[in-house]
Design a protein around this motif. Structure first.
Motif, short mmCIF file in Angstrom:
data_model
loop_
_atom_site.label_atom_id
_atom_site.label_comp_id
_atom_site.label_asym_id
_atom_site.label_seq_id
_atom_site.Cartn_x
_atom_site.Cartn_y
_atom_site.Cartn_z
N ILE A 85 0.91 -1.17 -0.01
CA ILE A 85 0.16 0.02 -0.15
C ILE A 85 0.94 1.26 0.16
N ARG A 86 0.38 2.22 -0.82
CA ARG A 86 1.38 3.41 -0.99
C ARG A 86 1.28 4.12 0.60
N PRO A 87 2.41 4.83 0.72
CA PRO A 87 2.63 5.66 1.86
C PRO A 87 1.52 6.44 2.12
N GLY A 88 1.28 6.99 3.28
CA GLY A 88 0.14 7.81 3.93
C GLY A 88 -1.26 7.39 3.73
N VAL A 89 -1.62 6.36 3.40
CA VAL A 89 -2.90 5.45 3.35
C VAL A 89 -3.21 5.07 4.68
N MET A 90 -4.22 5.14 5.30
CA MET A 90 -4.59 4.60 6.39
C MET A 90 -5.20 3.24 6.73
N THR A 91 -4.26 2.27 6.26
CA THR A 91 -4.54 1.07 5.98
C THR A 91 -4.48 0.36 7.66
N VAL A 92 -5.15 -0.50 7.70
CA VAL A 92 -5.30 -1.38 9.05
C VAL A 92 -5.38 -2.83 8.81
N ALA A 93 -4.53 -3.42 9.65
CA ALA A 93 -4.70 -4.97 9.68
C ALA A 93 -5.38 -5.41 10.68
N GLY B 32 -7.18 -17.75 4.56
CA GLY B 32 -5.75 -17.23 4.79
C GLY B 32 -5.48 -15.85 4.02
N GLU B 33 -6.45 -15.23 3.67
CA GLU B 33 -6.23 -13.89 2.84
C GLU B 33 -6.22 -12.78 3.92
N PRO B 34 -5.31 -11.89 3.92
CA PRO B 34 -5.16 -10.80 4.62
C PRO B 34 -6.41 -9.98 4.48
N ILE B 35 -6.97 -9.10 5.44
CA ILE B 35 -8.01 -8.18 5.48
C ILE B 35 -7.21 -6.89 5.77
N CYS B 36 -7.21 -6.17 4.75
CA CYS B 36 -6.62 -4.81 5.20
C CYS B 36 -7.40 -3.62 4.49
N PRO B 37 -8.35 -3.28 5.37
CA PRO B 37 -9.09 -2.19 4.71
C PRO B 37 -8.51 -0.87 4.86
N ASN B 38 -8.80 0.13 4.12
CA ASN B 38 -8.48 1.52 4.25
C ASN B 38 -9.55 2.21 5.25
N LEU B 39 -9.10 2.90 6.31
CA LEU B 39 -9.83 3.46 7.42
C LEU B 39 -10.57 4.73 6.94
N ILE C 224 -4.51 -0.16 16.05
CA ILE C 224 -3.79 1.34 16.35
C ILE C 224 -2.07 1.03 15.78
N LEU C 225 -1.61 -0.12 16.32
CA LEU C 225 -0.22 -0.24 15.98
C LEU C 225 -0.08 -0.29 14.36
N SER C 226 -0.94 -1.02 13.70
CA SER C 226 -0.82 -1.00 12.07
C SER C 226 -0.76 0.41 11.61
N LEU C 227 -1.63 1.38 12.14
CA LEU C 227 -1.61 2.84 11.71
C LEU C 227 -0.41 3.27 12.07
N VAL C 228 0.08 3.51 13.33
CA VAL C 228 1.18 3.91 13.78
C VAL C 228 2.48 3.48 13.14
N TYR C 229 2.47 2.11 12.72
CA TYR C 229 3.55 1.75 11.81
C TYR C 229 3.66 2.53 10.52
N ARG C 230 2.52 2.82 10.08
CA ARG C 230 2.48 3.48 8.53
C ARG C 230 2.76 5.02 8.43
N LEU C 231 1.96 5.71 9.70
CA LEU C 231 1.90 7.22 9.71
C LEU C 231 2.70 7.81 10.91
N GLY C 232 3.25 8.92 10.72
CA GLY C 232 3.93 9.64 11.72
C GLY C 232 3.10 10.63 12.36
N PRO C 233 3.34 11.34 13.22
CA PRO C 233 2.58 12.25 14.07
C PRO C 233 2.09 13.32 13.46
N LYS C 234 2.74 13.74 12.29
CA LYS C 234 2.02 14.73 11.35
C LYS C 234 1.06 14.33 10.48
N GLU C 235 0.98 13.03 10.55
CA GLU C 235 -0.25 12.55 9.63
C GLU C 235 -1.45 11.81 10.14
#
Length: 563
Positions: free
Chosen positions: A302-310, A317-324, A348-359
């Motif tokens: 997923i491209r950077p900046g997108v609010m994807t959650v795990a 066995g298919e991962p479910i990763c919707p865009n919040l 929460i961790l899957s979001l913090v992993y992808r996005l910094g405090p400015k995002e």
């Protein structure tokens, strides 16, 4: 504040929320097609009606056609305003609304050049009036096709292109010329003779309309040339690389710092390892390691900046990763607080992993278990940090409404200054000049809504409901969990959140009421029934879960890397 004043305030808030809820339910269509989309369809239907009244000869038929055109224009103004105010912007509307606008305008111009009485019989330019008008209409059509093509190429490269000021002026002058030409031709049509004052007045309006139309053609050409110049880098790709267009450069002006990637190794690689912590209970419905989903191609690509959650994995066995951002808000229910907290922490961790405090900014409310204590000091935290009392929670949620209003005002002002409406904070951030202050997404996490409801049901509902209705465009999202699905969720809140996850239910009836089907009553452990806003039927998912030790280790790594 006296108890009577508090009661009056609660009553006033409740009345206002009830009014807004009724408006929202009406405009949203209660599960059917929303009101703005219906207005767009009405505009499409009015196009052939406009053409019919334009050409059917009877006294005043041009005025009737003008009235139909005005009604169509008003529906265009209304559907956009309602969609933005009540956050009812849909893919269907994004597709059909601009098509309806362009077809309406082009239909009017084609009618004009087909009717020689406007540009030929009544024009002092003679046949040149019709020739110039015909060339103008061809240029307008060519510009629309060209711009549509550029946008398609840009979209294929992941680039968003905003309209320019010339395009906005072009649109305004086109509508003015149509109004004036229809009115002038209508006057000449009802006049008793060519020498009458009514006929002469209509002829002057025709001249004015023709001049404004030619002016719109000039802006059409300038806008088209400007589109080519501003986006020429799109067509200079060589060997898979190209110079970034201005719009793309604006999107990537603030690169995403991978705060969590160095700490990914701190997550457990197996559910067995995770279950050694007391935070995770040992039950038959096993959890999926968060690391396993985050390392999947579906999540990692997923491209950077997108609010994807795990969320977890299906039985296949298919991962479910919707865009919040697409989900808008999410509601979780289950009788086991540990299971709910494990799922909340994974999201929460899957979001913090992808996005910094400015995002991404986090407002975390936990008035019971202290499950969010490990997040203390996290740079993403908003306001007071971890909110642990119902009074503070209700107060912060009320303040969030002011933040929402402030963001809506920013979007309105940006829409007034931009060539096209700025519908959400992602579009707002894209149109900022380099170095401009970007708006981060805000995620409100409530560990157990039923606790707040026990403290003050009316105040809780009045604080949460407005955010649910209007917050998506502002980049504000609610992640709400409850241990009491039957009594711990206000009806207005439940009706406003279509994305839900059930980890269990007291009965089959409660399962149907919450998730839309039976089955949640027989779930165990970390198995959940998940229903997204784009999913027709709930699906069974083995949910992700993380332990308290994992959360502490990851947050410590993030805090350390941000010093």
């Amino acid at each position: 504040m006296s108890s009577e004043t508090k009661k009056d305030k609660e009553k006033e808030n409740g009345t206002e929320i009830d009014k807004e809820s009724k408006k929202y339910k009406f405009y949203s269509g209660n599960g059917g097609m929303n009101f703005p989309n219906r207005l767009t369809i009405v505009r499409v239907i009015l196009i052939p009606i406009f053409i019919l009244f334009y050409f059917v000869p009877f006294p005043g038929h041009y005025f009737v056609a003008l009235a139909v055109f005005i009604i169509s224009t008003l529906t265009d103004m209304a559907d956009g305003r309602i969609a933005r105010k009540y956050n009812l912007i849909s893919d269907f509307g994004k597709l059909l609304d601009p098509i309806a606008d362009k077809v309406l305008v082009l239909s009017a111009f084609v009618c004009f050049i087909s009717d020689t009485s406007i540009f030929y019989d009544n024009s002092t330019f003679g046949s040149w009036g019709l020739i110039l008008a015909g060339i103008g209409v061809v240029l307008i059509i060519a510009r629309e096709i060209m711009v549509a093509g550029i946008r398609l190429v840009a979209a294929d490269k992941g680039i968003a292109i905003a309209a320019d000021w010339f395009g906005k002026i072009k649109t305004v002058t086109q509508y003015i010329s149509i109004f004036v030409l229809l009115f002038g031709t209508g006057l000449m049509n009802v006049a008793s003779g060519s020498g009458t004052a009514v006929y002469s007045t209509g002829l002057y309006f025709d001249y004015l309309g023709f001049a404004v139309m030619m002016l719109s053609v000039v802006f059409t050409v300038i806008s088209g040339v400007n589109y080519i110049i501003q986006n020429r880098a799109i067509f200079k790709a060589s060997s898979g690389t190209a110079k970034k267009a201005p719009a793309e450069a604006a999107v990537q002006a603030a690169p995403v710092k991978p705060y969590m990637r160095p700490a990914l190794c701190l997550l457990c690689s197996s559910s067995a390892a995770a279950s050694e912590d007391a935070q995770t209970v040992s039950v038959s419905g096993s959890s999926v390691p968060l690391k396993e989903v985050m390392e999947s191609a579906k999540f990692a690509n997923i491209r950077p900046g997108v609010m994807t959650v795990a969320l977890g994995k299906t039985e296949e066995g298919e991962p479910i990763c919707p865009n919040l951002t697409n989900l808008q808000h999410m509601l979780l229910s289950g009788s086991n607080p540990e299971v709910l907290n494990g799922s909340l922490n994974s999201i929460i961790l899957s979001l913090v992993y992808r996005l910094g405090p400015k995002e991404l900014r986090l407002m975390m409310i936990d008035c019971t278990s202290g499950a969010f204590a490990a997040y203390k000091g996290l740079p993403h935290l908003n306001g007071k940090g971890i909110i642990s009392t119902p009074e503070d929670a209700i107060g912060e949620l009320s303040l969030l409404q002011k933040e929402m209003d402030m963001r809506l005002d920013l979007l309105r002002k940006a829409s007034e200054e931009a060539p096209e409406p700025v519908r959400n904070i992602d579009e707002y951030n894209r149109q900022l000049e380099p170095g401009g202050e970007r708006l981060p997404h805000i995620l409100v996490v409530i560990s157990d809504l039923s606790v707040l409801m026990q403290r003050s049901a009316s105040l809780t509902e009045s604080a949460v409901a407005p955010v649910l209705h209007l917050a998506k465009a502002c980049g504000i999202h609610l992640l709400i969990a409850t241990t009491n699905a039957s009594a711990g969720i206000p009806a207005s809140v439940k009706a406003s959140i279509s994305t839900r996850a059930a980890f269990g239910a007291a009965s089959a009836e409660e399962s149907v009421q919450f998730i839309g089907r039976e089955g949640a009553e027989s779930l165990n452990g970390h198995d959940m029934l998940y229903k997204g806003n784009s999913v027709a039927d709930p699906v069974l998912i083995h949910a992700c879960s993380v332990s308290g030790a994992e959360v502490s280790a990851v947050c410590a790594s993030v805090c350390g890397s941000n010093k």
